[in-house]
Design a protein around this motif. Structure first.
Motif, short mmCIF file in Angstrom:
data_model
loop_
_atom_site.label_atom_id
_atom_site.label_comp_id
_atom_site.label_asym_id
_atom_site.label_seq_id
_atom_site.Cartn_x
_atom_site.Cartn_y
_atom_site.Cartn_z
N GLY A 27 -10.28 5.23 4.60
CA GLY A 27 -9.54 4.90 3.40
C GLY A 27 -10.42 4.81 2.17
N GLY A 51 -9.63 -0.79 -1.31
CA GLY A 51 -10.44 0.20 -1.99
C GLY A 51 -11.92 0.10 -1.72
N VAL A 111 0.84 -1.21 0.00
CA VAL A 111 0.00 0.00 0.00
C VAL A 111 0.87 1.25 0.00
CG1 VAL A 111 -1.67 1.34 1.34
CG2 VAL A 111 -1.97 -1.12 1.09
N THR A 135 -8.11 -0.64 3.96
CA THR A 135 -9.07 -0.13 2.99
C THR A 135 -8.40 0.65 1.87
OG1 THR A 135 -10.58 0.10 4.86
CG2 THR A 135 -11.30 1.05 2.79
N MET A 136 -7.29 1.35 2.18
CA MET A 136 -6.56 2.05 1.12
C MET A 136 -6.09 1.07 0.06
SD MET A 136 -6.20 5.44 1.56
CE MET A 136 -4.61 5.98 0.95
N LEU A 178 0.99 4.06 -2.97
CA LEU A 178 0.67 5.46 -2.70
C LEU A 178 1.81 6.37 -3.10
CD1 LEU A 178 -1.13 5.15 0.76
CD2 LEU A 178 -2.17 5.53 -1.47
N SER A 231 -10.64 3.69 -5.03
CA SER A 231 -11.98 3.67 -4.46
C SER A 231 -12.98 4.37 -5.37
CB SER A 231 -11.97 4.35 -3.09
OG SER A 231 -13.29 4.59 -2.63
N SER A 263 -8.58 6.72 -1.15
CA SER A 263 -7.87 5.63 -1.81
C SER A 263 -7.86 5.86 -3.32
CB SER A 263 -8.54 4.29 -1.50
OG SER A 263 -8.01 3.27 -2.33
#
Length: 440
Positions: free
Chosen positions: A388, A350, A8, A346-347, A12, A395, A392
């Protein structure tokens, strides 16, 4: 060296360096898989196998793009833009511009909220409603980052608080079910109460974004907007009626079948049969719509592969268990770490809807052991799952706004959608989620 954390973080960082999000997701998945003990062959095979999980969403985006182009060619979006411009006036005073801007942002917020709860079409409205308004927004020098924050608030905060539509699925079918299955006796009436404080944090973030962070005027190239818009069409009353029929049929089918693809396809067929799009032009219109939404679709497909690799490494479980060992006897620290881990998970995945079942099995027994009340447990698990979602790169809550605001290529997905929503929603969610866990 947890594979989820590294994957992650790498995804990012690469995205922030303006590396294409699809490439960033692929690199993050490969590195995470190798660190998680998978061979290169296993990692690639898992990534490829998971791509199918995003195919339906990608096809939905493509069909929505074609549907949006058909709507714009009917002239109904021109009518909408003209109505807004007429409210603005030729020689509008600063107070008049402020009033129209407030009306526009309030309307976008209202539609965003309705898309989750009242008329649950999710992000389907964005590529239809937002592109025709870009010209007006540019004339009023509205910062699109402000609009992105408004849309994302409507997409995210409402399903966390209101137990109808998608909110009913998240609160009742997912959050409550997983809490009850893991030993917390909760009533459905408790869910909105427990989530009210975290959502209040998001509302504070929205106010900061609208009235402070992105209040100043921002210039956009009008020529690029005009080039991205379809040719202005003469308003034809018959075409307007066809457009209204197509929208009603598309919406009705989506609500009945829960299929964006079927609804958009039916709407596109009605536009073609109704003469809004000539049969010989249907291919070009469809291609234009798919081109507009192609990047979003590829990101969703790649995100599904990324999530599959993360699950295969079992890095999520090991991350939660490792952090659990640091929490014994420290209630405040435990609440903070649970929220932070939820953010990381969740990041990467998504989807808050997919995160809650993963973390609830470990979080709920831990909350019971540390003495958190049922309301505090609801708030912790619900907030950790939703963290997130806004912020994200993969997302719906950030890809949706980008799909509309970047129709002319002047809205960067990472720096204009992801970063603003992360700052204004994820940080307040951690703070107010922690407060809720401590006081409830």
């Amino acid at each position: 060296m947890n594979p989820v954390v590294i994957a992650v973080a790498l995804m990012l960082v690469l995205s922030l360096l303006r590396i294409n999000v699809v490439v960033s997701l692929a690199i993050g998945a490969i590195v995470g898989g190798l660190i998680g003990g998978l061979s290169l062959e296993q990692t690639l095979s898992t990534f490829s196998g998971g791509l199918g999980g995003g195919a339906e969403i990608a096809l939905s985006y493509a069909m929505l793009g074609a549907f949006a182009v058909a709507i714009s060619r009917s002239g109904i979006t021109d009518l909408l833009a003209r109505k807004v411009i007429s409210q603005l006036g030729k020689d509008a005073s600063s107070s008049r511009i402020l009033w129209v801007k407030a009306l526009l942002l309030s309307s976008v917020l209202g539609v965003s909220i309705s898309s989750q709860n009242l008329i649950p079409v999710h992000i389907a409205f964005i590529p239809i409603l937002i592109p025709p308004l870009l010209h007006v927004m540019a004339q009023m020098k509205i910062d699109r980052r402000q609009v992105a924050c408004v849309i994302t608030f409507g997409l995210t905060a409402t399903y966390m608080l209101l137990p109808v539509g998608f909110g009913g699925i998240f609160l009742n079918n997912i959050l409550a079910k997983n809490l009850i299955d893991n030993g917390v006796p909760v009533e459905h009436s408790q869910l909105p109460l427990a989530m009210a404080i975290p959502v209040l944090g998001m509302f504070v973030g929205l106010l900061i974004a609208v009235f402070f962070s992105y209040r100043k005027p921002r210039q956009y190239d009008l020529e690029k907007i005009l080039a991205a818009e379809p040719e202005t069409v003469d308003l034809n009353l018959n075409h307007i009626w066809v457009a209204l029929l197509a929208i009603a049929v598309a919406l009705g089918l989506q609500l009945m079948t829960n299929s964006i693809v079927l609804g958009a396809l039916a709407g596109f067929v009605i536009f073609t049969c109704g003469g809004v799009i000539k049969f010989r032009e249907s291919q070009d219109a469809f291609t234009q719509g798919v081109r507009m939404m192609s990047l979003i679709g590829f990101i969703m497909i790649s995100a599904a592969g990324f999530a599959a690799v993360m699950k295969e490494t079992h890095g999520v479980e090991s991350l939660v268990q490792a952090v659990s060992g640091m929490m014994a006897g420290h209630k405040g620290l435990a609440a903070f770490l649970m929220l932070l881990v939820g953010l990381l998970i969740t990041m990467g995945i998504g989807s808050s809807f997919s995160t809650v079942p993963i973390i609830a099995t470990i979080y709920v027994p831990l909350c019971l052991h540390l003495g958190f009340s049922p309301l505090a447990t609801i708030s912790l698990v619900g907030t950790a799952g939703a963290l997130g979602d806004a912020g994200s790169p993969a997302s719906d809550s950030t890809l949706g706004p980008t799909s509309g605001l970047n129709a002319d290529g002047q809205h960067d997905h990472i720096w204009d959608s992801v970063v603003p929503t992360f700052i204004h929603y994820n940080i307040p969610l951690i703070i107010f989620g922690w407060i809720a866990a401590m006081v409830l």
